[in-house]
Structures are given as C-alpha cells and as structure tokens.
Motif scaffolding. Structure first.
Motif, mmCIF file in Angstrom:
data_model
loop_
_atom_site.group_PDB
_atom_site.id
_atom_site.type_symbol
_atom_site.label_atom_id
_atom_site.label_comp_id
_atom_site.label_asym_id
_atom_site.label_seq_id
_atom_site.Cartn_x
_atom_site.Cartn_y
_atom_site.Cartn_z
ATOM 1 N N VAL A 1 43.140 41.014 37.018
ATOM 2 C CA VAL A 1 43.898 39.834 37.480
ATOM 3 C C VAL A 1 45.355 40.075 37.104
ATOM 4 O O VAL A 1 45.638 40.917 36.261
ATOM 5 C CB VAL A 1 43.398 38.518 36.838
ATOM 6 C CG1 VAL A 1 42.042 38.133 37.400
ATOM 7 C CG2 VAL A 1 43.365 38.615 35.328
ATOM 8 N N ARG B 1 45.735 33.290 34.984
ATOM 9 C CA ARG B 1 45.067 33.062 36.278
ATOM 10 C C ARG B 1 43.628 32.628 36.098
ATOM 11 O O ARG B 1 43.006 32.096 37.014
ATOM 12 C CB ARG B 1 45.097 34.361 37.098
ATOM 13 C CG ARG B 1 44.304 34.336 38.404
ATOM 14 C CD ARG B 1 45.051 33.543 39.444
ATOM 15 N NE ARG B 1 44.275 33.392 40.675
ATOM 16 C CZ ARG B 1 43.538 32.322 40.961
ATOM 17 N NH1 ARG B 1 43.433 31.343 40.076
ATOM 18 N NH2 ARG B 1 42.902 32.239 42.117
ATOM 19 N N ARG C 1 35.195 42.364 47.180
ATOM 20 C CA ARG C 1 36.551 41.809 47.195
ATOM 21 C C ARG C 1 37.257 42.182 48.483
ATOM 22 O O ARG C 1 37.901 41.336 49.123
ATOM 23 C CB ARG C 1 37.334 42.336 45.989
ATOM 24 C CG ARG C 1 38.773 41.899 45.954
ATOM 25 C CD ARG C 1 39.465 42.328 44.649
ATOM 26 N NE ARG C 1 40.884 42.520 44.857
ATOM 27 C CZ ARG C 1 41.778 41.546 44.923
ATOM 28 N NH1 ARG C 1 41.411 40.297 44.766
ATOM 29 N NH2 ARG C 1 43.050 41.812 45.142
ATOM 30 N N TYR D 1 44.811 37.030 45.499
ATOM 31 C CA TYR D 1 43.929 36.781 44.351
ATOM 32 C C TYR D 1 43.342 35.391 44.523
ATOM 33 O O TYR D 1 43.388 34.566 43.622
ATOM 34 C CB TYR D 1 44.701 36.901 43.026
ATOM 35 C CG TYR D 1 44.902 38.341 42.619
ATOM 36 C CD1 TYR D 1 46.040 39.025 43.006
ATOM 37 C CD2 TYR D 1 43.923 39.031 41.891
ATOM 38 C CE1 TYR D 1 46.209 40.352 42.677
ATOM 39 C CE2 TYR D 1 44.089 40.364 41.555
ATOM 40 C CZ TYR D 1 45.243 41.026 41.958
ATOM 41 O OH TYR D 1 45.412 42.341 41.634
ATOM 42 N N VAL E 1 38.213 36.510 43.981
ATOM 43 C CA VAL E 1 37.830 36.784 42.590
ATOM 44 C C VAL E 1 36.348 36.470 42.386
ATOM 45 O O VAL E 1 35.613 37.228 41.751
ATOM 46 C CB VAL E 1 38.703 35.971 41.610
ATOM 47 C CG1 VAL E 1 38.302 36.266 40.181
ATOM 48 C CG2 VAL E 1 40.173 36.293 41.820
#
Lengths: 141, 592, 430
Positions: free
Chosen positions: A44, A49, B130, B575, B580
């Motif tokens: 990340v 986050r 992902r 992201y 995630v």
C-alpha cells in the motif's frame, strides 16, 4: 486428517507501506536474510491507507495473522499517515477481541527502508507467535 | 472492472537462477493458466531484457491482453520499464501489475524450494486478482506557467532571480525592505576574499535592475498563497495596496537574521561597548572606532549551541493560534537559546579579528571559543589569524563568562580557561558577541501559507535533508539561501543557483504529469463532515456546498482520507477498496 | 543539437544530480564514469549523517533514474582523453575500456561470477572483501552488468560458458568515441589521504588500524562482513574503539592545510553506529576542534555524548604502538583539556584521513585546460560569484573535486544542480 498443531502452517498477510517497509522487505531479500514462507505481502502507499475493513475482511476470510508495517514515527512519507494507523490499531484490537479473535493476531511495527534484517526477524517472530496461537478461530466454522 | 472482460497476461521471470533456482517457474506458469481471467502465461529467462520486453508486447497484441502481470523482482526497480513496454503495446500503464517473487520470495526462501514455489503461486494469484480490478488512468497534466516568484531580495534571492531571468523566464522579485540587498548591505567585508561587500552587492543589484525579465517589488510582502504547482496565485502586499500575481514556481529566499541578544545577556544593552559581530562590522565599515583599543574580546556561541528547543509542529494549530504560536516560539528562544551551531560565526569572528588587527596592529584580540569551527580552505584563515597574533582561548562553555565594568569604564571579561582550568580575567575595551543566524519571525507565517513544514530548528524544511536540499515537500516550491539554515555567502549563492535549476526544469518542460494516485469523492455518499479536510496533510480536500472535493494536484495519494471517511465515500485511484480487497481475498482463498 | 548536449565526467552523487536536472529539461547528457558503475562514494557508505538514512536506499533510485532516463546515456568504464573546442561546441574523445561483457545482453544474474576461479581484493570494499575477476562492483550497480578485470583474469573462459544470455565477449576491444557537446561538467570526487604517510600511526603495518572508509564497509549490511563489526586481525568484535581526527588534514607537513569539512561529522555518526551495533563497545574520538556544524549536527553530537556515551578527547595523538600478541593498539596522547599525558589501549583504531584530490585530477585538468588550486582541486572562476565555473568557459565543476566546501552530500547535490543552472544559462544564450 492431521490436525496436530505441529503441522499447522499459518497464513499471514503483511501490509507494507511503499516508501519504508516495502523497501525494507526488499532489502531483506537483497541481503538474503531468510525467513519462513508463511507471509504474503500486500503493498500500500501508506499504512494510513489501511481501512479497518481490510483488516477485518482479512480475518473473516481466514488470515491467521495480519501484520501492518509502516515508516517510523516522524518519518512517514506523507507526514502523519502512520500516526493515523496507530490510532486505529488500538480500537481494532479491541474489536477483534469482541469478535472472538485473539488481539495478538494483529500486529503493527515500524520498519525503515534500511532495516532488512529487522524485517526478516519480524517475520520469523510473527510466524512463530501465530503458530503458537493456532489457526484463526473463525476458520473452524 | 471496466467495460470489457479482463484478459490478463502473466509473464513469469526466471531471472537466470535467481528465481528459477528456487522456484519451479514452469509449475507457476501452469498454475497461472488456471486462474480466473488469465488469457495467457509464459516464462522468460529475463523479462526485463530486450527479449522479454519484446515478448510482452508481442503477446499483448496477439492475445488481445488488456492487463499485464509480470512476476519477477521488486517493482521498485523495473516497474517504469515494464510500464513503458505496456504503453508501447498500446496499453494504459495503470493496467500493469507486478508480483514480487524475487526479493520477497526466492531470495528469502533459498532453502525451501517447495514452499517458495507454493508462495510464488499465491503471489501470482494475488497479483492477477488485483490486476483484474485495475482501471486505466489518465495522469493529470498540469500546465506550468513560466513565471517565477522569488520571495526575498538578498544575495540568494537576487542570484536565483538572475539565474532564471538569464534563461528567459519572467521573475517577480519581492523584497520586504525598501531596498534590495538583505544582510550583505550591513556587512563590511566578505570572506574569504576580504573584498568590500559593495563589490559583490552593487554589480548584483545593477544586474537585477538592468534585467528586463525581473520585476522588482520592494517594500512588498506575501500576504496569501493559493493554488498549486504551475498555477500559484500569490497576493503581494505593499503597505495597503494588494496585487495578485500568477506564477508557476515559488522560490523562498527570505534569508535569516542575526540574533540580537536580549538586554542583559552578557550585559548587552546594559554596559557600553558590547556589540554583536554584525554591529562590529558596521562600526568598522563606518570608521566609528577612532581610538585604537587596547584589547578586544570576542565571545563565540552566544545564543547558539545551547538549550532545548521545542519542535515546532504547525500541523496541530488552527489558524487563529498563529499569533500565539509565534509568541511562544520567540519566548522560548529568548530564554533558552538555540541548540544548533550556526556554522559561520567562527569564520565571521576571525574575519573581524583580522580586520581589527589590520587597522590597529597593537590591539590585543582574544577569541573565547568552545570549538573553532572553520572548515574547508578557511582553515588557512585561522592560521593567518594566529600568525597575526590573534589569541584563541578555549573556555569552559558551560560557565557563562561574566562581564563587568571597572571604575575607569574599562570592561573585564571573566571566564574559565579550559586547558588550565583556571579562572581568567580579561580587561578590555570592547566585547564582541558572536550570535547565530536565526529564522525571521515571518518564516512561520510564510511556512503556513506555503504549506511547507518547519524543522525543529525553526528554519524551513527541505524535502529531504540529504537528497533534496533545495526542494520542499510541496511541488513547485523551492528554498534558496539561509531560509533553510545558516549559510555563508558562497553557500547561499550555490544553493540559490541550485534552486533556480530545479525551478527552471519545471518551467522549461511547460507541463508536468502527476501520478494518478489521487482520491476521488463519491458525492452521493459524502455527508460533508469535513474530516478529510481536517486530516489531509496537503490541504487536498476542501468542502463546498456541503460536499468534499479533491484538488488532484495537491493530493499525494496516501489514502488516509479514504480510510478515515466514516461513510466510505472516498476512494483512492489505483488503490481502490475493491482492488485491495481482491488482493486480500486472493491471498487467503483459492477460488476454483 | 550540440547546444543542448552536455558531458558529465564522474558518476557520483553530484554528477548524477547534474545529469538528472539537465536531462529532465530536455538536454541530452553523456554521463562518463571511470569505474564499472555509477554511484561514487555514497554507494560505499552505510548510513549518512545526521539522519542515519541508509545511503544506498536513497542513492539507488537516483542511479536507476539515470539509467532509465531517455536523455541520459551512461558511458561507464570509460575515460575522457581529449577535449577541444569552445562553449557550445566541444569535441570530446572518450575511451570506452572493454569490460568484455555486452552491456545490452548482460542481466547481472551473477552466474559467471559464481563460477570464476579467480579471487582478488575488492576495491569497492576498500580491499577488505574479495571479488572475482568477473564481477559486479556492488549488488545495486548501475548499469547492472558484469565486468571482467582483465589484469587478473586467467582467461579460462568458464564465465563465457556459463552465461545463458551470451553476454560474455572476451574479444571486446577498447573503443574511442567522439562526442559533440555544448558544455562539460566535471564531478570526479575525491580520494583519501594515505595514512601510511604518518608512520607513527602504523597504518599499513598494524592490522587493526583502519580508515573511516574501511570502517564504513565493515558496518555496511551489504559489505564484506555483512555489517558485522570485526577486527581485521582476528575477527573478534572490538570492545574499545578510538577515532583519530585530522589525519593529514590541517597538516602543514603534507600541504593539506585545509579542513576536510566532513570528518568530524562522519566520525560521530560512525561512533553512534558502532554503539548501536555493539552496545558493549566504548568509543573515544580524539579531536582538535569538533567541527559539528550544519543542520542538526550539534544536536546529534549532544545525543552522541548523552545517549550513546561517546567520549570526546581533545588531543592529536602522538604515537600508536601495537601489542605483538593481542594486536591491540596503545595510543600515546596529551589530553589537552585534562592537562595530562596518557597511554590507553584500544582494540581498534579508526583514522579519519584528509580528503584529497584524486590522483587523476591533475591529468584531467590538463586535458580540459582548467586550473587547479594549490591543493590540486579544480579552481573556481570566482569563489563568490562563479563558484561552480572552472577557469575554462563552458566547463563547470561540482562536488568534492572543487574542494572541501561544506563537503557533505546536500552540498554536492546543490553544486550539481547549480552547474545544471549554469549550463542552461550559458547554452540558452549561445
């Protein structure tokens, strides 16, 4: 089916921040420090986050341990993201307790880009501790 | 996930034997082919080689891949390389993902080949998951105005302005005093050349005035800064008059000021003939010392290398507290002194000692010091001073020298000689106090306006104290001269040129791309609580009409706002929560 | 276009910074480096003062930027032989020494090195560690390619046989290239004063007397001992370490009368590092003046004293004597503050040597036609107004080859950027 603790190999998710701890993990590799294979790293940008949902989902889906690594206090690439994660960490451990998950399964550590050996040691230590705790209690259901 | 079905191509690198020697790459390739959304998989000896990159491009075209995963070394080395290969194959480079199976797998599991292979498969599975959720991104492109604002018209500010103007850029040079020149105006001679300060100052000021690209604004201060790199809107105030300028870059060259001891410290302001080095400069320059003094005693580190300083943390203070904060900082410093070494005072003292000896050869000059911190070739100056009979006495710094006035008005300095341990009494006519360079009061206000942090020593903070000494953490804002810490004239000039170089690079390119890692607010979910605005370290969120908005140019992509938003109304591009979570799930669950 | 092309000689941090600044604004840069990899001295350091950043971690991204940048062409293992012309139009002859490896094919996997039968001392590790005759100077080398040290190579051909990329070419020839550039930047850095010139310190005779750079290699995690601090004579962990400052600096005997600017700082840093590595070790620093100026440094020294217990002794030691059995070192010195003559035994002594111009600096100055100062550093056209111009128009210099200045990494970087500004100023008006 063998269920002896001696054969239990935990699955641990490690969230590493891009600037410090992910680089530290890379350095452990460049330096060839060996550690157990139980960890899966997710990159990340910042430990800040780390939405609590990510952590709780990880446990829900069966992670035996969750490790979050970030920059040392004061060194956060984004000024104070790591402090925000630290604040969440406190209440998340409590929440886990209420859900019947041992709070020690969640761990927060600071690793800098130059701390390859420390990263390797952290993985060894975390793996050992999670092994001792046994499988994620939610997995039994 | 995008309009079309993801078609992921997986390229697994052997990296010679670095990966292949531990991980059974062939079995990972075989496994990859079974993963959902994978349309193609192959292994390469070296995916980063010309051959490997060509293979990626070929496969992307032939198999109509719209996502690429490379399982090899750390993204921190080759991600840019693979991204450009994707672009060359017609793919948006945000549709590319790397799986680290070297630094974080084969290299740390060298003796566990079977488990390492299983882990490599897991890592690939996570990357594919992902990648399946990745979206193409456009990197915002900012126009950079080719106009610069230099705040401060001392030697550093003028040097930066000239360096930029000579390359064709328009420069606003704002100076708060009625004339240009800064600290050098009050200096007498400059070391190491011992030339008059006017020798450097006058030609520089003339060059600034003659340069048509520089607009000089004296008696002017910055009162507000809005905008972001390439597009700053700065309000300049000259007395009551306000004027807004639009610039692409800002260089802060507001310098530093000489610390004036508070009344009573070393009897400054109480007894006569006790001056700072800067004041001594003025006295020598204007010929104010008529009678040759019998003895001059200089005391080093007055107000420097002392005491604790509280770290200045601006982040926690709401705007209305700025005045209180200022008073707090100034009070702290007055009572306790600064902990840092101001670097230039030893050389300054030696310079003035030599000047005094030149003018009055019979005068005894004694310098009381803790360490003589002249460096580089200035060491020769130190030798020269000693050869001119300037005496250097190491005193016990922990004991503050006492200064008293005798019956005929003569001063006496009492200190402890460090080498003999004895108390020494030095009758003298003048006491000169070497005081540090300290930040201007206005620096705190400037820092807040520019969103540039302040270091624990009170000076403006560089982006990275080693690697980016003239950049700040704000794109487009640079530091020149003593604004970031004490510097002498040659150092100020070098840093000013460096800041000009960094600013010129931005402006010369006319445009700048920022990473598409910004936050995005879902206005339907947003309840306007303002938490994101409060926690953002970059001021990248603002509330308008009860909803939060992101200023993409200011957003650095840390994701703190997304994690803190109580309504989960903020997503992070590249992201996203979905991306995630997909990676997390893939790490734990093997879907059929 | 020649006008927008620049030659940078020396791939250390200041040369790298100058190259990146110019490349980022559209100039084409040839970065020439004598050794097989860019990186310079910073690559040899473990940590940098006072922030204790890992040196390679902060250097490597810049090195990679250089290798990836489409405007930068790296010419490593190469030397500048001839310079002709004038600002806007220089013709430079560069000799590309053969590394016997095709850079475009080599991926740095290292299998050749693994099989090479020849082992020699590694210059990068200041002769402490070993390397093979086909080698990569350090793991993060840029370009990521092997080099054959032909002097020590026995031409067994094993490397060629083992290479799967077909990159080894033992028949490679030196190549002379003519480059047409608008401006030149010199950034060749420094060498260390050879402490063997001070026989009373025993460097070169006593195994446990080492230089600070050798100590860096021992402390560095990617160095010859994997970051373990050991004594060269017996591999034991040292318990009593001494640093001696100003070895060659401020010294009229050798003409190096200047202060090298950074040694006090790095010694305090190393002392703190040692105390962190080995909490049971004691460290004493023998100094004349403790020149801990600069951002954050006085505070760092205060911590070194109060938190880490580093001892500071104001003394320039006279003589070091080695115990023939233990190989420990007895230092004779006058503690000027205590006013006593002492004799204390240490098990490791680290010398902080002066930083001097490289042995090839004068030669390069001659090739360029630039003046050097009395110490041999490149002379600035005007120390106040043109601090990064050499005495030759169109040729600039940055970093330690210009002399000590503030000497540290930020200073070298600022000078690198400053030369970029100068190049732009000069070439934009040509």
């Amino acid at each position: 089916m063998q269920e002896a603790k001696a054969e239990f190999e935990p699955v641990i998710l490690a969230f590493c921040c891009n600037w410090c701890s992910y680089a530290g993990a890379d350095l452990a590799g460049t330096s060839r420090f060996e550690y157990p294979t139980n960890v899966r790293i997710i990159r990340v940008m910042c430990s800040g986050r780390m939405d609590p949902t990510f952590i709780l989902s990880a446990f829900r889906w069966g992670a035996d341990g969750v490790l979050i690594t970030g920059c040392h206090p004061g060194d956060c690439h984004y000024v104070q993201g790591n402090y925000m994660m630290e604040r969440r960490f406190g209440f998340l451990k409590e929440v886990l307790g209420h859900l019947g998950i041992e709070p020690q399964r969640l761990r927060l550590e600071w690793i800098s880009a130059g701390e390859g050996e420390k990263f390797a040691a952290l993985i060894r230590d975390t793996t050992q501790k999670i092994k001792e705790l046994g499988p994620n209690p939610l997995k039994a259901t | 996930m995008g309009e079309e079905e993801p078609r992921v191509g997986v390229f697994i690198c052997q990296c010679g034997v670095n990966i292949g020697g531990v991980v059974n790459v062939q079995s990972v390739v075989k496994y990859a082919k079974t993963l959902p959304n994978v349309a193609y998989a192959e292994d390469n000896i070296y995916t980063c080689s010309e051959a490997g990159l060509a293979s990626i491009k070929k496969a992307t075209k032939e198999h109509r891949l719209n996502r690429v995963v490379v399982a090899s070394c750390t993204p921190r080395t080759h991600e840019p390389l693979f991204r450009s290969a994707c672009r060359e194959a017609g793919l948006n480079h945000y549709l590319f993902e790397m799986a680290n199976i070297r630094e974080q797998c084969s290299w740390v599991h060298a003796h566990q080949a079977e488990k390492a292979t299983k882990k490599a498969k897991d890592i690939v599975r996570m990357a594919v998951a992902r990648a399946s959720w990745l979206n193409p991104q456009e990197e915002p492109e900012l126009d950079i105005k080719d106009v610069a604002l230099v705040i401060g018209g001392g030697i550093a500010g003028m040097t930066t302005a000239l360096t930029l103007a000579n390359q064709g850029f328009k420069v606003y040079l704002a100076e708060k005093e009625p004339q240009l020149g800064g600290n050098i105006r009050t200096l007498h001679k400059l070391y190491p050349t011992m030339q008059d300060s006017a020798d450097l100052l006058d030609p520089t000021i003339n060059a600034v005035n003659a340069n048509r690209n520089i607009e000089t604004l004296t008696s002017t201060m910055v009162s507000d800064v809005k905008g972001y790199v390439g597009n700053f809107k700065v309000t300049l105030a000259k007395e009551a008059e306000k004027r807004e300028v639009e610039v692409g870059v800002i260089i802060v060259a507001c310098g530093a000021m000489n610390y004036t001891p508070p009344k009573g410290l070393y009897q400054y302001g109480v007894l006569p003939n006790i001056v700072t080095q800067l004041e001594m400069d003025g006295l020598l320059k204007n010929g104010k010392i008529k009678k040759p003094p019998e003895r001059v005693v200089m005391i080093q580190c007055v107000g420097a290398r002392k005491g604790e300083i509280r770290a200045v943390d601006l982040a926690g203070f709401p705007k209305s507290d700025t005045a209180r904060l200022l008073a707090k900082i100034l009070k702290a410093k007055k009572e306790e002194g600064w902990p840092y070494c101001s670097k230039i005072c030893c050389m300054n003292a030696i310079k003035n000692a030599i000047l005094i000896k030149d003018k009055f050869p019979e005068t005894d000059v004694i310098i009381l010091y803790g360490d003589v911190r002249v460096y580089k070739e200035y060491e020769d100056f130190y030798s020269m001073a000693r050869e001119s009979q300037v005496k250097f006495v190491k005193h016990i710094e922990e004991v503050t020298p006492e200064i008293m006035q005798g019956p005929e008005g003569k001063l006496t300095v009492t200190a402890y000689d460090a080498l003999s341990g004895q108390e020494i009494a030095l009758p003298c006519d003048w006491v000169v106090l070497s005081t540090p360079l300290i930040p201007h009061k206005e620096e705190v206000l400037l820092a807040r306006m520019l969103k540039v942090p302040i270091s624990s020593d009170g000076f403006l903070m560089e982006a990275h104290v080693k690697l980016r000494p003239v950049d700040t953490q704000m794109d487009g804002i640079f530091l020149a001269g003593a604004a970031s810490g004490p510097k002498d004239v040659p150092e100020s000039i070098v840093s000013a040129k460096a800041a000009a170089a960094r600013a010129a690079t931005l402006m010369a390119n006319k445009k700048m791309r920022t990473e598409a890692l910004t936050s995005v607010v879902d206005e339907e979910q947003c309840i306007g609580c303002g938490l994101c605005e409060e926690i953002c370290a970059y001021g990248a969120h603002y509330l308008e009409d009860g909803k939060s908005h992101t200023i993409a140019a200011l957003c650095r992509g840390c994701g703190a706002c997304a994690a803190e938003c109580p309504r989960r109304a903020i997503g992070m591009q590249h992201y996203t929560d979905d991306q995630v979570l997909a990676q997390i799930k893939a790490g734990l669950v093997e879907e059929a | 276009m020649t006008e927008k092309t620049v030659l940078v000689v020396g791939g250390g941090i200041s040369g790298i910074q100058a190259s990146l600044d110019l490349a980022s604004r559209g100039y084409k840069v040839y970065l020439v480096e004598k050794s097989p990899s860019i990186g310079g001295r910073m690559a040899q350091l473990d940590k940098t003062f006072p922030t204790m950043d890992c040196s390679m971690c902060i250097l490597a991204p810049k090195m990679i930027d250089c290798s990836h940048h489409h405007n930068v062409q790296l010419l490593t293992y190469s030397e500048v032989k001839k310079v002709e012309g004038s600002p806007g139009n220089f013709v430079v002859t560069v000799l590309r020494k053969p590394r016997f490896v095709d850079e475009t094919k080599c991926t740095g996997c290292g299998i050749c090195s693994d099989h090479c039968p020849v082992e020699v001392p590694n210059e990068f590790d200041e002769q402490f560690g070993m390397r093979k005759a086909i080698y990569m100077p350090f793991p993060q080398a840029v370009p990521r390619a092997m080099t054959v040290d032909k002097v020590n190579c026995i031409e067994c051909g094993l490397c060629q046989k083992m290479c799967q990329a077909g990159a080894v070419d033992l028949k490679q020839q030196p190549q002379e290239v003519a480059l047409n550039v608008g401006a030149i930047i010199v950034s060749i850095g420094f060498d260390l004063f050879d402490p063997a010139q001070i026989p009373t310190y025993g460097y070169g005779r006593y195994r446990n007397v080492i230089t600070a750079l050798e100590l860096e290699r021992l402390l560095c995690a990617s160095g010859p001992t994997g970051g373990h601090l050991i004594r060269p004579s017996d591999g034991r962990i040292p318990r009593k370490i001494a640093f001696i400052q100003c070895v060659g600096s401020r010294d009229r005997r050798f003409g190096t009368t200047y202060c090298s600017s950074i040694c006090c700082k790095y010694s305090v840093k190393d002392a703190v590092l040692i105390r962190e590595h080995e909490p049971n070790a004691t460290v004493s620093i023998f100094y004349i003046d403790l020149r801990a100026f600069g951002k954050g440094f006085q505070e760092f020294v205060n911590r070194a004293k109060s938190e880490y217990g580093v001892r500071f002794i104001r003394s320039s030691p006279g003589e070091i004597k080695e115990d023939p059995v233990t190989k420990n070192l007895a230092i004779w010195y006058e503690d000027t503050v205590a006013g006593r003559i002492e004799n204390t035994e240490f098990d490791l002594v680290v010398l902080s040597p002066a930083l001097v111009p490289r042995t090839d600096a004068r030669e390069l100055a001659k090739v360029i036609g630039a003046k050097v100062d009395d110490y041999g550093f490149f002379k600035a056209a005007n120390i106040l107004t043109n601090p990064v111009d050499t005495t030759v128009p169109g040729i600039f210099a940055c970093g330690y080859c210009l002399g000590p200045k503030t000497g540290d990494i930020p200073d070298s970087i600022m000078q690198g950027s400053a030369t970029a500004a100068r190049v732009a100023e000069v070439l934009e008006s040509v």
